[in-house]
Write a protein that holds these residues in place. Structure first.
Motif, PDB file in Angstrom:
ATOM      1  N   MET A   1       0.842  -1.036  -0.001  1.00  0.00           N
ATOM      2  CA  MET A   1      -0.098   0.013   0.111  1.00  0.00           C
ATOM      3  C   MET A   1       0.834   1.162  -0.091  1.00  0.00           C
ATOM      4  O   MET A   1       1.836   1.299   0.581  1.00  0.00           O
ATOM      5  N   ALA A   2       0.471   2.198  -0.867  1.00  0.00           N
ATOM      6  CA  ALA A   2       1.437   3.339  -0.899  1.00  0.00           C
ATOM      7  C   ALA A   2       0.774   4.364   0.205  1.00  0.00           C
ATOM      8  O   ALA A   2      -0.514   4.584   0.594  1.00  0.00           O
ATOM      9  N   THR A   3       1.703   5.138   0.741  1.00  0.00           N
ATOM     10  CA  THR A   3       1.226   6.170   1.488  1.00  0.00           C
ATOM     11  C   THR A   3       1.849   7.622   0.945  1.00  0.00           C
ATOM     12  O   THR A   3       2.873   7.889   0.508  1.00  0.00           O
ATOM     13  N   PHE A   4       0.953   8.473   1.006  1.00  0.00           N
ATOM     14  CA  PHE A   4       1.171   9.799   0.692  1.00  0.00           C
ATOM     15  C   PHE A   4       1.095  10.871   1.673  1.00  0.00           C
ATOM     16  O   PHE A   4       0.338  10.879   2.412  1.00  0.00           O
ATOM     17  N   THR A   5       1.665  11.789   1.720  1.00  0.00           N
ATOM     18  CA  THR A   5       1.394  13.122   2.508  1.00  0.00           C
ATOM     19  C   THR A   5       0.714  13.924   1.745  1.00  0.00           C
ATOM     20  O   THR A   5       0.372  14.071   0.593  1.00  0.00           O
ATOM     21  N   LEU A   6      -0.021  15.050   2.515  1.00  0.00           N
ATOM     22  CA  LEU A   6      -0.715  15.965   1.982  1.00  0.00           C
ATOM     23  C   LEU A   6       0.119  16.710   1.070  1.00  0.00           C
ATOM     24  O   LEU A   6      -0.500  17.262   0.002  1.00  0.00           O
ATOM     25  N   ASP A   7       1.329  17.098   1.392  1.00  0.00           N
ATOM     26  CA  ASP A   7       2.222  17.871   0.592  1.00  0.00           C
ATOM     27  C   ASP A   7       2.314  17.307  -0.833  1.00  0.00           C
ATOM     28  O   ASP A   7       2.581  17.676  -1.903  1.00  0.00           O
ATOM     29  N   ASP A   8       2.432  15.800  -0.769  1.00  0.00           N
ATOM     30  CA  ASP A   8       2.652  15.181  -2.074  1.00  0.00           C
ATOM     31  C   ASP A   8       1.418  15.046  -2.823  1.00  0.00           C
ATOM     32  O   ASP A   8       1.510  15.638  -4.222  1.00  0.00           O
ATOM     33  N   ILE A   9       0.169  15.245  -2.356  1.00  0.00           N
ATOM     34  CA  ILE A   9      -1.073  15.338  -2.965  1.00  0.00           C
ATOM     35  C   ILE A   9      -1.077  16.568  -3.787  1.00  0.00           C
ATOM     36  O   ILE A   9      -1.495  17.081  -4.887  1.00  0.00           O
ATOM     37  N   ARG A  10      -0.898  17.645  -2.760  1.00  0.00           N
ATOM     38  CA  ARG A  10      -0.646  19.157  -3.437  1.00  0.00           C
ATOM     39  C   ARG A  10       0.337  19.183  -4.391  1.00  0.00           C
ATOM     40  O   ARG A  10      -0.179  19.722  -5.649  1.00  0.00           O
ATOM     41  N   ALA A  11       1.288  18.674  -4.408  1.00  0.00           N
ATOM     42  CA  ALA A  11       2.264  19.038  -5.246  1.00  0.00           C
ATOM     43  C   ALA A  11       1.838  18.092  -6.740  1.00  0.00           C
ATOM     44  O   ALA A  11       2.060  18.677  -8.027  1.00  0.00           O
ATOM     45  N   ALA A  12       1.326  17.186  -6.408  1.00  0.00           N
ATOM     46  CA  ALA A  12       0.818  16.392  -7.611  1.00  0.00           C
ATOM     47  C   ALA A  12      -0.222  17.088  -8.437  1.00  0.00           C
ATOM     48  O   ALA A  12      -0.432  17.393  -9.625  1.00  0.00           O
ATOM     49  N   ALA A  13      -1.196  17.810  -7.694  1.00  0.00           N
ATOM     50  CA  ALA A  13      -2.249  18.462  -8.243  1.00  0.00           C
ATOM     51  C   ALA A  13      -1.750  19.750  -8.902  1.00  0.00           C
ATOM     52  O   ALA A  13      -2.317  20.279  -9.872  1.00  0.00           O
TER      53      ALA A  13
END
Length: 106
Positions: A1-13
């Motif tokens: 299972m992959a774990t993402f930080t909120l910063d990862d999600i923001r950077a991807a968006a």
């Protein structure tokens, strides 16, 4: 299972749904927000403006669209002033914006 930080999600968006930036001069860059980053009301208004592009006042409609999607209204006004009502330039700005946001639209 992959774990993402909120910063990862923001950077991807930001990478996928980023803005279209137009540098006017070294001090001024106009940031045109991706439609997905607009409020629901702003998206509705943008769609209404796009529907008017077949009319006689294309320059005014394109300028209004730039004002709407720009992050900074003063920067948008500076860009519009620099374009000096040239319909070809206004259309090119909007085309660049549209192409830059196509991948991000749902």
């Amino acid at each position: 299972m992959a774990t993402f930080t909120l910063d990862d999600i923001r950077a991807a968006a930001d990478a996928r749904y980023g803005s279209t930036d137009i540098e006017i001069d070294p001090e001024t860059t106009v940031v045109l927000r991706n439609p997905l980053r607009l409020s629901k009301e702003e998206r509705t208004e943008l769609a209404a403006l796009q529907d008017k592009l077949d009319g006689d006042d294309q320059g005014d409609v394109l300028a209004d669209a730039i004002r709407l999607v720009a992050k900074s209204k003063p920067a948008a006004e500076k860009l519009i002033t620099q374009l000096d009502g040239d319909l070809a330039l206004l259309a090119q700005v909007f085309e660049s914006y549209s192409k830059g946001t196509q991948a991000g639209e749902a």
